[in-house]
Scaffold this motif. Structure first.
Motif, PDB file in Angstrom:
ATOM      1  N   TRP A  71     -19.747 -61.240 -21.154  1.00 29.57           N
ATOM      2  CA  TRP A  71     -20.363 -60.906 -19.913  1.00 29.57           C
ATOM      3  C   TRP A  71     -19.710 -61.454 -18.879  1.00 29.57           C
ATOM      4  CZ3 TRP A  71     -25.284 -62.915 -22.457  1.00 29.57           C
ATOM      5  CH2 TRP A  71     -25.919 -61.944 -23.147  1.00 29.57           C
ATOM      6  N   LEU A  72     -19.238 -62.361 -18.706  1.00 29.52           N
ATOM      7  CA  LEU A  72     -18.365 -63.199 -17.729  1.00 29.52           C
ATOM      8  C   LEU A  72     -17.227 -62.448 -17.292  1.00 29.52           C
ATOM      9  CD1 LEU A  72     -18.842 -67.154 -18.349  1.00 29.52           C
ATOM     10  CD2 LEU A  72     -19.963 -65.510 -16.469  1.00 29.52           C
ATOM     11  N   ILE A 104     -24.760 -69.763 -19.853  1.00 25.36           N
ATOM     12  CA  ILE A 104     -24.295 -68.351 -20.327  1.00 25.36           C
ATOM     13  C   ILE A 104     -24.826 -67.680 -21.283  1.00 25.36           C
ATOM     14  CG2 ILE A 104     -22.042 -69.368 -19.004  1.00 25.36           C
ATOM     15  CD1 ILE A 104     -20.839 -69.280 -21.882  1.00 25.36           C
ATOM     16  N   ARG A 105     -25.710 -67.854 -22.004  1.00 29.31           N
ATOM     17  CA  ARG A 105     -26.455 -67.231 -23.179  1.00 29.31           C
ATOM     18  C   ARG A 105     -27.106 -65.950 -22.410  1.00 29.31           C
ATOM     19  NH1 ARG A 105     -29.802 -71.458 -26.594  1.00 29.31           N
ATOM     20  NH2 ARG A 105     -30.101 -72.331 -24.526  1.00 29.31           N
ATOM     21  N   ARG A 131     -24.283 -66.366 -28.991  1.00 28.49           N
ATOM     22  CA  ARG A 131     -24.463 -65.945 -27.601  1.00 28.49           C
ATOM     23  C   ARG A 131     -23.590 -67.049 -26.471  1.00 28.49           C
ATOM     24  NH1 ARG A 131     -28.765 -62.211 -26.986  1.00 28.49           N
ATOM     25  NH2 ARG A 131     -28.905 -63.001 -24.830  1.00 28.49           N
ATOM     26  N   THR A 132     -23.438 -68.231 -27.023  1.00 28.96           N
ATOM     27  CA  THR A 132     -22.745 -69.002 -26.319  1.00 28.96           C
ATOM     28  C   THR A 132     -21.508 -68.736 -26.084  1.00 28.96           C
ATOM     29  OG1 THR A 132     -24.359 -70.709 -26.485  1.00 28.96           O
ATOM     30  CG2 THR A 132     -22.199 -71.362 -25.594  1.00 28.96           C
ATOM     31  N   CYS A 176     -24.944 -65.035 -16.227  1.00 31.44           N
ATOM     32  CA  CYS A 176     -23.496 -64.756 -15.962  1.00 31.44           C
ATOM     33  C   CYS A 176     -23.139 -63.925 -15.030  1.00 31.44           C
ATOM     34  CB  CYS A 176     -22.914 -64.238 -17.284  1.00 31.44           C
ATOM     35  SG  CYS A 176     -23.078 -65.116 -18.844  1.00 31.44           S
ATOM     36  N   ARG A 177     -24.005 -62.752 -14.584  1.00 29.99           N
ATOM     37  CA  ARG A 177     -23.825 -61.941 -13.352  1.00 29.99           C
ATOM     38  C   ARG A 177     -23.760 -62.612 -12.145  1.00 29.99           C
ATOM     39  NH1 ARG A 177     -24.432 -56.335 -13.414  1.00 29.99           N
ATOM     40  NH2 ARG A 177     -25.897 -56.594 -15.101  1.00 29.99           N
TER      41      ARG A 177
END
Length: 296
Positions: free
Chosen positions: A171-172, A113-114, A163-164, A119-120
């Motif tokens: 983003w999620l 997910i970084r 980022r994690t 994520c998209r």
């Protein structure tokens, strides 16, 4: 027959207490070698239909808190899509099996997910599988102890933690919100570290404080859309992340007033409650599960 989920007992002695055997694992850590083995509720959690038919997404669902939440959601009647890292494929299969044994759909997705596009794609996959997302649980996290101080925290490590723990959550959530119907919710995992940071976890604690702020701000933003946003703040929890990132595991959790770390199974009911309609008036809240550590 004893029902450990509902039988009243002393919480301080309900689960293993330190000292534990010394153990060390490379990141990201695995459940199998841990001594004592973590309890995800495999033999104890009984559902009651509180999430019947819900479509749920859980990051970091292969082990630890994420696995316990996936198991509990499934036994409450929810389908579960969860993420894992490539190195955790065996762990992910075990989680998927637990979900499927509960009679629910399990979708395991390898996802770092970084990366924004990852994520998209993850949210697109969830919508493809379920048609919507009723509950998003942002649980995946990275930490690495640096007892030698801020000078020992490399830019690479700092960037990975941020980022994690933050970018991925942002983003999620951003991509998921258009697919969350009224009555749905977002549940984030923060930590006691948000309020009482350990110096050797400076960067990790920083992100957990930010998650509290993100949760409370986003809740106010989304309430008019009928979406609730809450978080759970665990204290010490016995998961693979501990032997993989901390140098001393023998007395892990002993510092809590309870005198032991939580087991993942003890955290899952908080997520179930926040995801359920029973929590319809609960938003912008942080559920503290710290084993007795007083928090503001």
């Amino acid at each position: 027959m004893t029902d450990p989920q509902h039988t009243q007992q002393d919480p301080a002695t309900q689960h293993p207490q330190p000292e534990f055997p010394e153990q060390d694992q490379p990141h990201p850590g695995w459940t199998g070698p841990m001594d004592p083995p973590p309890d995800h509720g495999e033999d104890t959690y009984r559902g009651s239909g509180r999430l019947e038919g819900r479509a749920t997404v859980i990051t970091g669902g292969d082990s630890g808190i994420g696995r316990a939440v996936a198991l509990a959601f499934a036994r409450e009647g929810a389908d579960v899509l969860f993420t894992y890292l490539d190195e955790e494929a065996d762990e992910a299969r075990e989680t998927a099996q637990l979900v499927e044994e509960a009679g629910r759909k399990a979708v395991a997705v390898s996802c770092d997910i970084r990366d924004e596009e990852n994520c998209r794609a993850l949210i697109d996959r969830a919508v493809e599988e379920f048609g919507r997302i009723d509950v998003l649980v942002n649980n995946a996290a990275y930490q690495m102890s640096q007892p030698d101080g801020i000078e020992a925290i490399s830019t690479e490590q700092f960037d990975r933690v941020m980022r994690t723990n933050l970018y991925g959550m942002f983003w999620l959530t951003k991509f998921a919100v258009p697919h969350i119907p009224k009555g749905g919710s977002v549940i984030n995992t923060t930590s006691v570290q948000a309020y009482k940071p350990s110096p050797h976890l400076l960067d990790y604690a920083t992100t957990k404080g930010a998650i509290v702020t993100f949760t409370q701000g986003l809740a106010q933003m989304l309430v008019e859309r009928g979406i609730r946003v809450n978080a759970v703040a665990p204290g010490p929890v016995w998961t693979p992340l501990i032997p993989a990132t901390l140098p001393d595991t023998a007395e892990f959790g002993k510092q809590s007033p309870m005198g032991r770390p939580a087991q993942p199974a003890e955290l899952a009911p908080a997520y179930v409650y926040l995801a359920s309609q029973e929590a319809s008036f609960i938003t912008a809240e942080i559920v503290n599960a710290t084993g007795g550590v007083p928090l503001p």
